[in-house]
Structure formats: C-alpha cells, structure tokens
Design a protein around this motif. Structure first.
Motif, PDB file in Angstrom:
ATOM      1  N   SER A  94      24.403 -31.916  35.351  1.00  0.00           N
ATOM      2  CA  SER A  94      23.366 -31.792  36.407  1.00  0.00           C
ATOM      3  C   SER A  94      23.293 -32.972  37.256  1.00  0.00           C
ATOM      4  CB  SER A  94      22.168 -31.602  35.670  1.00  0.00           C
ATOM      5  OG  SER A  94      21.698 -33.024  34.989  1.00  0.00           O
ATOM      6  N   TRP A  95      22.742 -32.713  38.557  1.00  0.00           N
ATOM      7  CA  TRP A  95      22.522 -33.999  39.343  1.00  0.00           C
ATOM      8  C   TRP A  95      22.023 -35.464  38.615  1.00  0.00           C
ATOM      9  CZ3 TRP A  95      24.787 -34.629  43.582  1.00  0.00           C
ATOM     10  CH2 TRP A  95      25.326 -33.174  44.560  1.00  0.00           C
ATOM     11  N   LYS A 148      12.272 -23.052  48.353  1.00  0.00           N
ATOM     12  CA  LYS A 148      13.192 -24.284  48.558  1.00  0.00           C
ATOM     13  C   LYS A 148      12.308 -25.413  48.950  1.00  0.00           C
ATOM     14  CE  LYS A 148      18.139 -23.857  49.029  1.00  0.00           C
ATOM     15  NZ  LYS A 148      18.990 -22.921  49.691  1.00  0.00           N
ATOM     16  N   ARG A 187      15.853 -39.215  45.581  1.00  0.00           N
ATOM     17  CA  ARG A 187      16.294 -38.476  44.342  1.00  0.00           C
ATOM     18  C   ARG A 187      15.340 -38.590  43.091  1.00  0.00           C
ATOM     19  NH1 ARG A 187      19.169 -38.013  48.329  1.00  0.00           N
ATOM     20  NH2 ARG A 187      17.334 -36.591  48.793  1.00  0.00           N
ATOM     21  N   VAL A 216      17.218 -32.285  43.420  1.00  0.00           N
ATOM     22  CA  VAL A 216      18.028 -31.617  44.311  1.00  0.00           C
ATOM     23  C   VAL A 216      17.666 -30.501  44.478  1.00  0.00           C
ATOM     24  CG1 VAL A 216      20.272 -31.525  45.272  1.00  0.00           C
ATOM     25  CG2 VAL A 216      19.714 -33.626  44.249  1.00  0.00           C
ATOM     26  N   THR A 217      17.859 -29.823  43.555  1.00  0.00           N
ATOM     27  CA  THR A 217      17.330 -28.477  43.395  1.00  0.00           C
ATOM     28  C   THR A 217      16.118 -28.076  42.569  1.00  0.00           C
ATOM     29  OG1 THR A 217      18.998 -27.785  41.537  1.00  0.00           O
ATOM     30  CG2 THR A 217      19.639 -27.153  44.022  1.00  0.00           C
ATOM     31  N   TYR A 218      15.119 -27.594  42.972  1.00  0.00           N
ATOM     32  CA  TYR A 218      13.965 -27.147  42.081  1.00  0.00           C
ATOM     33  C   TYR A 218      13.865 -25.897  41.621  1.00  0.00           C
ATOM     34  CZ  TYR A 218       9.263 -28.002  40.414  1.00  0.00           C
ATOM     35  OH  TYR A 218       8.075 -27.914  39.687  1.00  0.00           O
ATOM     36  N   PRO A 219      13.659 -25.640  40.217  1.00  0.00           N
ATOM     37  CA  PRO A 219      14.165 -24.242  39.789  1.00  0.00           C
ATOM     38  C   PRO A 219      13.007 -23.203  40.089  1.00  0.00           C
ATOM     39  CG  PRO A 219      13.956 -25.941  37.957  1.00  0.00           C
ATOM     40  CD  PRO A 219      13.575 -26.527  39.172  1.00  0.00           C
ATOM     41  N   HIS A 221      12.831 -29.843  49.773  1.00  0.00           N
ATOM     42  CA  HIS A 221      14.096 -31.028  49.883  1.00  0.00           C
ATOM     43  C   HIS A 221      13.150 -32.269  49.790  1.00  0.00           C
ATOM     44  CE1 HIS A 221      17.323 -28.355  50.786  1.00  0.00           C
ATOM     45  NE2 HIS A 221      16.504 -27.768  51.525  1.00  0.00           N
TER      46      HIS A 221
END
Lengths: 552, 205, 294
Positions: free
Chosen positions: C133-134, A174, A180, A167-170, A176
């Motif tokens: 975390s997710w 950004k 998942r 969901v969030t990539y470090p 998307h």
C-alpha cells in the motif's frame, strides 16, 4: 497545580499574537465600539474563524469575539494534561435527561480557534446521501444544501488545512488530500489487522496535522498530545490557519470577550453586548453572526430575549436549542500481546467507515451510520474512562492502568437521530458574568441504542480478531451538532440554507449548531466547509444587494 | 482485590528526561510547581481532612511509592480555586457541596458499620464501604445525592486525573511523559525510542 | 480609531505558502552556480576513468553506509541482519582504496547482500497490514534502498573496466541505476507532498541524464556525448545541493538540529542525495571509456 486563570487580553493596541512565534505579535486592524462594522461574529472556531477570514478577505469589516484566550501554542502549551484544561469550556452547563452529556474537555473548547485547538484532527467528510437522508435513506431530515456544493467546499477547507490523508480513500466519491497520510502507528495497525481479518476495508485516517513541512508549520512529531493542544503548530487548527488569514485581511479578533446579549431594534440586530477586561461594552454591527457552537449559540439567542421576542431571538418556530445531537462514542478496549504504546502519534491514525456506507444488510438494524477509529488516549483520559465506566479503584485500578502500554481500542463516532426534546434551554442559575447558564437535556432514542449495541458488537469482534483479550466496553458521547438547525421551512428550522435566521434578516448562525443531522463522522470538516460556503453565499448576496432584504 | 502491585517498568522515571529535548521550559515550569509548590489545606476543614486522606488512600493506595502523590492536597486546591470541569449533572450539588456532603456521608457509612469514622477503618474495610456505596447499598443519609455519580464522576475521576498526570503515575505505567519539542520516531508495535521506557516486565496476563 | 498600519513593513500573520518557493529559489540558484561552474570547468587534470570509478564506488559506499546506518538505527537494528548493510558498505568503500583484486570478494558480497536486502525490505513491507500500500511503501523499509549497496559493489567490481564496450555497459548500468534511484526519490518526495518546489529537481534532471547516458550506451555518438557529460555534471552538482536541502529540511522539523535524535531520522535523509553525485562520477568515467580515453 496551576490555577486556570486566563491571561489578559492579548489582541489589543493594534496587535494580535503571532501564533507562529513564542511571544511575537502581528499588526491587527481595530474598530471602535461606535463604528458600525459589517459583521460582528461571536465565536472564532470552525464556524466563526472560517467565516471571519473569508468575509474579511471579501472586503467586509469584521470583528470576531471569543470568550477564550488567544494562545501562543509554542510557549503556552505544556505537555501536561492537567495544566492544559485551560483549553476547555470549564464553566458548568447543567446536564440532565436519560443520557446526560458531559461537556468541558469532551466537546467544548474555549479559545480563539475554538474546539479545533483541542480536536483530534480527524478530517472526514459526510457521506453524500446524508445531505438527503430523509429522501434517500428514510430517516431524520434533509439538509437544505446539495452534497455537490458541500463537496466543493470540503475541497476548499481541506486545502486550507493541508489535510494529510491517504492517496486513495476506500469510501465515497473521490477526494484528493494535499498532504500524504502519516505512518499508521501500532494502535492503528490493530484496527487494520482486525479489519483485514474481518474482510472490511480500513484506511489511514485523514488528519489535520501535516506530514511534511508547511511554511512555518513543522511536520508532526507524533508526541500524541493533540487533545491538550499542539505545541509545535503541526496541527492545522483554525488558530493557525484561518485566524491568521483573518488578521491579514483586516479582521479584528477580540479575545477574552464574552458576548452576553444581542441587541435588536425594530426587528433587526444592532450589535452585541460583550464583557472584556472587566467591563461591559457594546459593539455596533450591521450583521451579527452566532458562531459559539451548539450550546453557546442557542444560549446566546435565548439570553437575548426581549419584549418583542420573549422566547429568545430567532425563535418564532420554537426550534432554537432543539434537535441537539451528540455522537455515540462507545468504545471497546482490549489487552494486546504486543506493547502498543498508543500514546505515540495522533490518537486516531486508522479508521473504518464500513457501516457508514452499508444500507441493506441483514445485520443492520438501525438508521444512520457510524465510523470508528483506533485510539490513543492520554493517561488521565483513559483512567477517567476506566473509573467512570467500571468504578474500579484500589490496587486493581493501578493494575489495570499498568497495562496502559499494551492496550488498544476502537471507538465509534455514531450518528444519533435529531430529536426535538434533546435541547438547550436556560437554567435559573447565573454564571460569573450574570448570564443564565445553559441547561442541556439529552436522551438516546431506540435507534441510537440499537446502533450502539451493533457497534459495540462489531468493534469487539474486530478487536478480538486483531488479538485483543479481556475486552472492555465503555460508553460516552463526543461532539455536538444541531441546536439551531438550518432548513427550508421557517416552521421547523432556525435559519435558511445561508445560515440567515428566518426571523431577523441581519442575524446569522454559522457553526455546528446549523447541522440538521449529525452524520457518522467527526464534524469539524463539515462545519468548516459549511462556513466557507456561507461566507461565499453572504458575499454573493451582498453583491446582489440582497443582504439587507428580509425573507419574502 | 488488594494484594501487591507489580510494576512493569520499575526503573522508569519520566523526570529523568528533565534536561532532554522531551521537556521544554513551559512544561518544566508546570511540573516544577506541581512538585515543589504543593498547596496546604485551604478548602476542607480539619475534621474533613482525615476522611479525605483515607478516601484517597482507598482509591489509590501508594504504600510502595517512596514519594506519594499528595492527592488530597490537589483535590483541596481544585475546590479552593473553583476549578470546574464544564458539567454539572442536574441531580448533583455543586462540587464543593457534593464533596462536603459525600465525606460526611462516608463517615456516617462507617459509623453505621460500627466504626468511629471512615478514617478509622482499615483499607479492606474502606474498600468494602466504597463498593457498597458504588452499588447503592447505603446505610447513611446521602440527602438524595446520586452516590454512584458522586463516587465515579467526582471522586474517582478527580483522583485519577491528579495521579496519572503526575510524573509518579506516568512513570508507573510506562507512559513517555512530556514530549515537546521531541516526540517519537518509532511507531511500530514493540518498538520504542531510546528515550522511552524499556520493554515492560510483565507478569502472566 | 484604526491604528496606523505600515503596509510596507507588514509581517503577514498567516502561514507562508505550503510551497517553500524562497528556499527553492535559493537552492536552484545555488545549483545554477555550482552546475554552471562544473560545466565550465576545464578538465585540467584528466583522471584515469578507473580511478573515477573507484572514487564513485567510494562515494556511493559512503552514502549507503551513512544512510543504511541511520535508517537501521532508526529501526533499532531489531533484526541482526540489519548490521550487514552498513558493514558491507564500509568494507566495499575500504576495498576501493586498497588492492583491487583482493577487494573483489568484498564487492561481490556487497552485491549479494544488497540483493538479499531487497528481499528483506519487501518482506518488511508485506508483513505490515495493508501489504503493498502507499502507506507501507512510504514508511516501511524503503523498497529500493538495498539496491544502492548492490550498486556500490558493482562499481567496485567495475574497477576492471578497460574497453569501449565496458564503457557502454557501464553507461547503461549507471543509467538504469539512476532511474531506479529516481523512482525511490519520486516515491519519497511524493510522500513529502513536494512541499518544496526544488523537490522536483531529482526527478527531472536525473531521468534526462539517464536518457542521454542510455543513448551513449546504445549508440555511442560523439555528437551528443558533450551533452551527456554536461548532464552528468549537473546531476553531480544536484547531489551536492540536494544534501544542502536535506540538511535544511532537517532543521525545519520541530526542535531542528538540536533535536537531532528525532529530526535527523524523521526528516529528509541527509546522506541520500550524494548518491546522485557518485552515479554522475561513474557515468562520467563510462563516457571516458566510450570515448577511448586511456
């Protein structure tokens, strides 16, 4: 052991395999050899497959050739490493240099869908700065493409392949992901624990295998045999994504069709000579696109030399075959207290791009970057690595292999520096088609070696921090990039930013060989995004009537 | 170096899953051929054969396997069929020539150590010869072939590729074996599905 | 040259869209039919609200029993405490059929074990790398699931409800329990990338229902009560249709139901949606109590 015989061509008589069935077909438009098609594309992988689909969807007439077979994954792919060697390019390339490359299963597919049929699905993006690594970071060369444009096309191909990512990539701007991320397996958790112990970020790896149903693709069952072909169609290879789209849009796929030569007349490409079903044929085409990847694309251009272009087609700069790159693929392995059973799940479920995004650090004594991933090699793959690196045999070999279920590993994807002398040329010996084989010369430079050392040390620290013992280092390479690089200067590159060769206006390149730099990530998404971009550029050029105009 | 081999998964056999959803017909057919249709000697000569068998035995001793994997036969088959691996190092002969040359040189190495040929050495002695070869301590003429590359990239790589893709080798290391359509559910450390090998019995490590 | 192509019967080569509209349309149609029937259905046999609550507790217990048994089997019962959830769900379910007073300690134990389970599940999430975390919320022990057992126990105890105020209390509780369940569904359907458009139903219908129910708990107006009742019926029907969707969802995994030892565990949990039906039944009973039905 089965002989690795190809099946007969299957995309014939107006039908092509329906890859979502066991042995069904779908209708396929076909063109005669005499018909001058808009595009003859040589290769159907991450470059050619994407291009064929998008050009056909834009209304062009397209014939895409592949030297390999058109598989039905559900019925052709066995759960067997040895039998699945049929996915690889097994005809030898002659390998030399200080650090000669290994081909075959290491980096070369031979199937409709190309290497994506056997890739391990790691779907990472370049770091934006790498598109201007000379200007911004002071090494190698700039791409002739702006990163924001590439970013747009990464989005496009990631949607097309339903990438399952966090969901969030470090790292980096950004992004998307449509699906998942998968559950991180035990092997991935080793990387995660090590990263947390060292205080660096980690992430579930974005992967081209679906974590939930996608139409006729069931979710991944974690059988772990991605590298020998996905027998469930969870893997979103080019074979099950863009190739069917190409067929729907009216492209013809010619499987088991080895293109041996591009013909030219008056400075223009006129079509391709190809071998299929036992005979040589000639397909006329208004445009020819080379999409055979970093070895076959240069080889084809060199093998197409003629009186006017004795050094090979599109080679006035002498750049065809040069600036070939592989990724450093060194690894560190350790024995864990836990049973990891790393054969479960895609091989690389956790990744770390830490050193791709660090520029000024006292420890960083190299240019470029590297990522690394958790590992899950199948038995023979691991055994081969063990014996070629360590020379272990006898009872000791069996003893070390018996630790298979308790092993964990970290393996890098390290950016090498493009060098003119790392190159593809032609060998004197010929293959079964009578074509001269490729000879590949490869040597690391000092920067490559410094990065290698740095990565091995860092990965060893991380694996040790995660509880790994009896650490073992191995060296190898992965992937291929470059060999027909694009650029802004006809003197130092083979094509412009659209993949159009400087020398021959209707001859194009569209595959990983265009890449001016390698980046520290697996290349498939970059190759696909670049192909999607080139397809749109070609469509735009055609709309403006500029497709046939030579370079100024 | 030698000594007995401790099996962490003594009762595990991937073939027990033959009729389960872990196997499909495609895989069954591949494995049926591998188990039932072992080819005879076609590529190597009758003189070369004992050397090849002795080499396989030194690389992968199988005394404890009730049904040893016929490594030599499959090496022979791959060469007979001209199966490539995509790479030939410029300093290496083509695989058929390399194998012939290498086997002859192994016999010569044994001869230089006072034996009739490689096959007449015992396993310890064969291992010693192979370690010498790997380290480049040569007494015979290898005609310029890079011996380490021959030994590691050709001999060892081919033997392990055959052994560990065989159900015997897979079972020995606790690998899950064929897995389609059924894959795995439990991905966490120390967790195995009921169709995987039960937890291993480990010696001290 | 170009083979004739029957455009009309063309079977597309490409994968179908990642959104499975066809099954979604089928399911929504089924929901409309079933929900419509439920709405139109006359309440011919007026059930005693307490009996409704008992049935709801039994249904909830059944759903939790099946779900926790499956999920904990998937986890290999590696912690003996994992047996507690299906055991208590079974006892609590049985408790609804017999002597209500005697079953109270069982229901109370279910509440306690459910509450403790929340702690166990939170620990399971936290101990994995990544912590909260997710990835861990998606794949470690489901954070809210043990709450279902607690709800079962509370419904079992709610057997004692008699007054209008009891009804309001119950309505409020069911509304909150529904919202908690919605949160869990939202998380897991997000994990499933909403690949089937019908996956949005259980995160839209129940919150609306919960809002109406909460309204009744706070301001028990007769004007909106029929609307709340209709919403509950729709939610109840949705639980049934959802079960159908989940059965279909398992079949879409590789090997389908023939590979049930993988797919029934890796696919959508078949027992889960029916908990919405159980909650709807209890909500209906709460409205009965508020409305002063004997």
């Amino acid at each position: 052991m089965m002989a690795l015989q190809d099946p007969d061509p299957r995309a014939i008589d107006g039908h092509a395999p329906d890859v979502f069935s066991r042995d069904g077909t779908v209708p396929m438009r076909q063109f005669s050899d005499r018909e001058e098609v808009d595009f003859a594309i040589v290769g159907t992988g991450c470059g050619g497959g994407v291009l064929a689909a998008k050009l056909a969807e834009a209304g062009f007439s397209v014939v895409a050739f592949d030297a390999g077979a058109f598989w039905w994954p559900l019925s052709d792919f066995a759960s067997d490493e040895r039998a699945q060697d049929k996915l690889y390019w097994l005809d030898p390339r002659i390998s030399e240099g200080d650090d000669p490359l290994e081909f075959g299963q290491n980096n070369s597919g031979r199937s409709v869908g190309g290497s994506s049929v056997h890739f391990q699905m790691v779907a990472l993006r370049f770091r934006p700065e790498w598109f201007r690594s000379r200007s911004l970071l002071g090494y190698a060369v700039d791409w002739p493409v702006d990163w924001r444009e590439m970013w747009h096309y990464y989005d496009e191909v990631e949607r097309a392949c339903a990438i399952s990512g966090p969901v969030t990539y470090p790292w980096g701007p950004k992004r998307h992901y449509p699906y998942r991320a998968h559950e991180v397996n035990a092997a991935g958790q080793v990387l995660a624990r090590g990263a947390e112990a060292l205080g660096v970020p980690w992430a579930p790896t974005p992967l081209a295998t679906v974590s939930a149903p996608r139409g006729k693709s069931p979710p991944c069952v974690y059988r772990g045999m991605c590298k020998i072909g996905c027998s469930t169609n969870a893997k979103q290879s080019v074979l099950v994504t863009y190739i069917p789209r190409a067929l729907d849009a009216g492209a013809e796929i010619r499987d088991l069709a080895m293109v041996g030569r591009i013909e030219t007349d008056k400075g223009r490409a006129t079509g391709v000579e190809y071998h299929r079903a036992g005979q040589w044929r000639f397909q006329r085409a208004r445009n020819v696109v080379c999409a055979g990847y970093s070895i076959e694309t240069p080889r084809l251009l060199l093998n197409s030399a003629n009186a006017r272009q004795p050094g090979g087609l599109a080679n006035s700069s002498g750049t065809v075959g040069r600036y070939l790159m592989a990724h450093l693929n060194d690894a560190v392995w350790g024995v864990m207290d836990d049973e990891i059973r790393w054969y479960k799940g895609p091989p690389s479920m956790a990744c770390c791009e830490h050193w791709n995004y660090i520029d000024d650090h006292p420890d960083k004594d190299f240019d470029g970057g590297y990522s690394f991933m958790s590992q899950g090699p199948l038995p023979t793959d691991f055994a081969r690595m063990l014996v070629t690196n360590e020379g272990v045999f006898g009872t000791e070999l069996r003893r070390q292999m018996a630790l298979y279920n308790r092993m964990a590993g970290l393996k890098m994807v390290g950016e090498t520096i493009p060098q003119a002398d790392n190159r593809v040329t032609l060998a004197d010996e010929i293959d079964d088609f009578g074509l001269r084989r490729a000879r590949v010369t490869y040597s690391y430079c000092d920067n490559d070696r410094r990065m290698q050392r740095h990565a091995r040390d860092f990965m060893a620290r991380m694996l040790g921090a995660a509880g790994g013992r009896d650490l073992l280092e191995t060296g190898s390479t992965a992937h291929l990039m470059g060999g027909c690089r694009m650029g802004n200067d006809p003197e130092t590159s083979v094509t412009d930013s659209d993949g159009r060769t400087w020398d021959i206006p209707n001859l194009w390149v569209c595959d990983g060989s265009l890449m001016p730099t390698a980046g520290g990530v697996n290349p498939s998404m970059t190759i696909m995004a670049n192909a999607a971009r080139i397809a749109d550029r070609i469509t735009t050029l055609a709309a403006h009537g500029e497709l046939d105009r030579a370079h100024g | 170096m030698s000594g007995t081999f401790h099996r962490p998964y003594p009762a595990w056999n991937v073939l027990d899953k033959w009729d389960s959803p872990s196997f499909n017909d495609t895989t069954r057919e591949v494995l049926r051929q591998r188990l039932e249709e072992v080819p005879g000697r076609r590529f190597f000569t009758a003189d070369e054969w004992p050397t090849l068998v002795a080499l396989c035995d030194a690389v992968l001793p199988q005394d404890d396997n009730p049904d040893p994997v016929p490594l030599a036969n499959w090496i022979d088959a791959a060469l007979f069929e001209g199966r490539g691996n995509g790479t030939r190092h410029a300093d290496m002969p083509a695989p058929p020539d390399a194998w012939r040359l290498g086997l002859a040189a192994l016999d010569a190495e044994a001869g230089a150590r006072g034996a009739a040929d490689f096959a007449s050495l015992d396993r310890e002695e064969r291992g010693a010869v192979l370690r010498d070869v790997d380290a480049g301590r040569l007494r015979a003429d290898w005609q310029g072939m890079p011996v380490r590359r021959f030994f590691r990239n050709l001999v060892l790589a081919e033997i392990v590729a055959i052994y560990y893709s065989h159900p015997t080798g897979q079972s020995e290391i606790g690998f899950g074996g064929p897995a389609s359509p059924r894959g795995y559910v439990r991905l966490q450390p120390n967790r195995a599905d009921s169709w995987e090998a039960p937890p291993g019995k480990w010696e001290r490590t | 040259m170009v083979p004739a192509q029957e455009k009309s019967v063309r079977h597309p080569a490409r994968n179908t869209s990642s959104r499975d509209w066809r099954s979604a349309a089928l399911g929504i149609g089924a929901l409309a039919a079933l929900g419509g029937a439920a709405l139109l259905m006359r309440r011919r046999t007026r059930l005693d609200p307490r009996r409704k609550i008992r049935q709801s507790a039994a249904a909830m217990g059944g759903s939790i029993l099946a779900d926790s048994a499956m999920e904990h089997l998937r986890g290999g019962f590696h912690n003996p405490a994992m047996y507690a959830a299906p055991a208590l769900a079974t006892l609590s379910m049985l408790g609804t059929t017999g002597n209500a007073r005697a079953a109270r300690p069982v229901h109370a134990a279910a509440v306690a074990v459910g509450a403790a389970g929340l702690g166990f599940h939170a620990y399971n999430i936290l101990k994995r790398p990544g912590g909260v975390s997710w990835n861990n919320l998606f794949y470690a022990a489901p954070i809210g699931a043990p709450g279902g057992l607690a709800v079962t126990g509370i419904l079992g105890l709610a057997d004692a409800a008699r007054t209008r105020d009891h009804g309001r209390l119950l309505a409020g509780f069911i509304a909150l329990a529904t919202l908690a369940e919605v949160a869990e569904v939202a998380l897991l359907h997000f994990r499933g990338a909403w690949h089937n458009p019908a996956m949005v139903l259980p995160v839209t219908v129940p919150p609306a229902t919960a809002a109406l129910l909460l309204g009744q708990a706070l301001h028990p107006r007769t004007t909106t009560r029929p609307l709340a009742r209709s919403a509950l019926r729709l939610m109840g029907a949705m639980g049934v249709i959802g079960t159908g969707f989940h059965i279909y969802g398992v079949s879409r995994n590789m090997g389908g139901w023939g590979n049930w030892r993988q797919t029934a565990f890796a696919g959508p949990p078949v027992p889960a949606p029916s908990s919405f039906t159980a909650l709807a039944l209890a909500g209906d009973a709460a409205l009965d109590l508020i409305g002063g039905t004997p």
